[in-house]
Design a protein around this motif. Structure first.
Motif, short mmCIF file in Angstrom:
data_model
loop_
_atom_site.label_atom_id
_atom_site.label_comp_id
_atom_site.label_asym_id
_atom_site.label_seq_id
_atom_site.Cartn_x
_atom_site.Cartn_y
_atom_site.Cartn_z
N GLY A 40 29.60 83.93 -9.86
CA GLY A 40 29.22 84.17 -8.48
C GLY A 40 29.39 83.00 -7.54
O GLY A 40 28.93 83.06 -6.40
N ASP A 41 30.03 81.92 -7.98
CA ASP A 41 30.21 80.77 -7.09
C ASP A 41 31.64 80.65 -6.58
O ASP A 41 31.97 79.72 -5.84
N GLY A 42 32.51 81.58 -6.98
CA GLY A 42 33.89 81.53 -6.54
C GLY A 42 34.73 80.51 -7.25
O GLY A 42 35.89 80.29 -6.88
N ILE A 43 34.18 79.85 -8.27
CA ILE A 43 34.89 78.84 -9.05
C ILE A 43 35.02 79.34 -10.48
O ILE A 43 34.03 79.77 -11.07
N HIS A 44 36.20 79.28 -11.06
CA HIS A 44 36.42 79.79 -12.40
C HIS A 44 36.88 78.66 -13.32
O HIS A 44 37.58 77.75 -12.91
N GLY A 45 36.49 78.76 -14.57
CA GLY A 45 36.92 77.76 -15.54
C GLY A 45 35.76 76.90 -16.03
O GLY A 45 34.83 76.60 -15.28
N PHE A 46 35.85 76.50 -17.29
CA PHE A 46 34.80 75.68 -17.91
C PHE A 46 35.08 74.21 -17.61
O PHE A 46 35.45 73.44 -18.48
N ALA A 47 34.87 73.83 -16.35
CA ALA A 47 35.25 72.49 -15.89
C ALA A 47 34.11 71.50 -15.89
O ALA A 47 34.34 70.30 -15.70
N GLN A 48 32.85 71.95 -16.05
CA GLN A 48 31.72 71.02 -16.07
C GLN A 48 31.38 70.68 -17.52
O GLN A 48 30.95 71.53 -18.29
N PHE A 49 31.58 69.42 -17.88
CA PHE A 49 31.31 68.97 -19.24
C PHE A 49 29.96 68.27 -19.31
O PHE A 49 29.50 67.67 -18.33
N GLY A 50 29.34 68.36 -20.47
CA GLY A 50 28.04 67.74 -20.66
C GLY A 50 27.78 67.48 -22.13
O GLY A 50 28.70 67.51 -22.96
N ALA A 51 26.53 67.26 -22.46
CA ALA A 51 26.12 66.94 -23.83
C ALA A 51 25.11 67.96 -24.33
O ALA A 51 24.40 68.60 -23.54
N ILE A 52 25.09 68.12 -25.64
CA ILE A 52 24.08 68.95 -26.30
C ILE A 52 23.62 68.23 -27.55
O ILE A 52 24.43 67.63 -28.26
N ALA A 53 22.32 68.25 -27.82
CA ALA A 53 21.77 67.57 -29.00
C ALA A 53 20.43 68.20 -29.34
O ALA A 53 19.72 68.69 -28.45
#
Length: 212
Positions: A40-53
């Motif tokens: 719903g933001d008009g932006i497509h693609g997994f472009a935001q990277f982060g961390a998980i632990a």
């Protein structure tokens, strides 16, 4: 809410500690990277990277099935880069403490997992090329979603896993009462109507884990 999730996980570990060295229970720690987007933001693609632990406690039900309860820190969001066709860059990051409850099917060195997670929002940051967005559109305090995973044992007690997450209930309302055009992961009109209820996170994670 974050304190509640931590308390539940620590209490579970306390009760299970005497059995961790039996064949029924095991303790795992893991860490890795994530990529995410929001509908719903008009932006497509997994472009935001982060961390998980995080960590989890697993119970072996039988030779083929196990269940686990975990506690994890997970970074989600969305991102768009400034370019000739994009006037302003955009970046969204929301940090969560999540408690996933999973069931796993074991097949040789593979595990196939499915379950639910409950996330408690820690904080959020949203900005464009001109600075932080004002006014801030707050995300809801909780994120309830589904989690799927494919796990492969690369050596004894070490696994690599690909995870998929998707919110089940909206994490934030849309900026306006409007219909958003079909985009990625839209399965039909019924799914589009569901997405119109609000914004939903979708995430992919690649994690490495060690079991004890």
């Amino acid at each position: 809410m974050f304190k509640n999730l931590t308390f539940i996980f620590l209490v579970s570990c306390t009760f299970l500690t005497p059995n961790l060295y039996s064949q029924k229970f095991s303790l795992g720690i893991f860490g890795g990277v994530t990529s995410s987007q929001i509908s719903g933001d008009g932006i497509h693609g997994f472009a935001q990277f982060g961390a998980i632990a995080g960590a989890d406690v697993a119970y072996r039900i039988n030779a083929n099935w196990s269940a686990s309860l975990g506690l994890q820190f997970n970074q989600k969001g969305a991102r768009n880069y400034q370019s000739k066709t994009v006037a302003s860059a955009y970046r969204l990051r929301v940090n969560y403490a999540e408690a996933p409850v999973m069931f796993h099917y074991h097949l040789n060195k593979f595990q196939f997992g499915a379950g639910l997670y409950l996330g408690a929002k820690i904080n959020q940051k949203e900005r464009n090329s001109f600075g932080p967005l004002d006014p801030t559109r707050e995300f809801k305090a909780l994120d309830l979603g589904m989690q799927l995973g494919i796990n492969y044992e690369i050596r004894e007690d070490w696994q690599v896993e690909l995870r998929f997450q998707n919110s089940i209930v909206p994490v934030r309302n849309h900026s306006a009462d409007q219909l958003y055009p079909p985009a990625l992961f839209v399965l039909g009109e019924w799914h589009q109507r569901y997405l119109n209820k609000g914004q939903f996170f979708t995430g992919l994670s690649l994690v490495m884990s060690r079991r004890f």
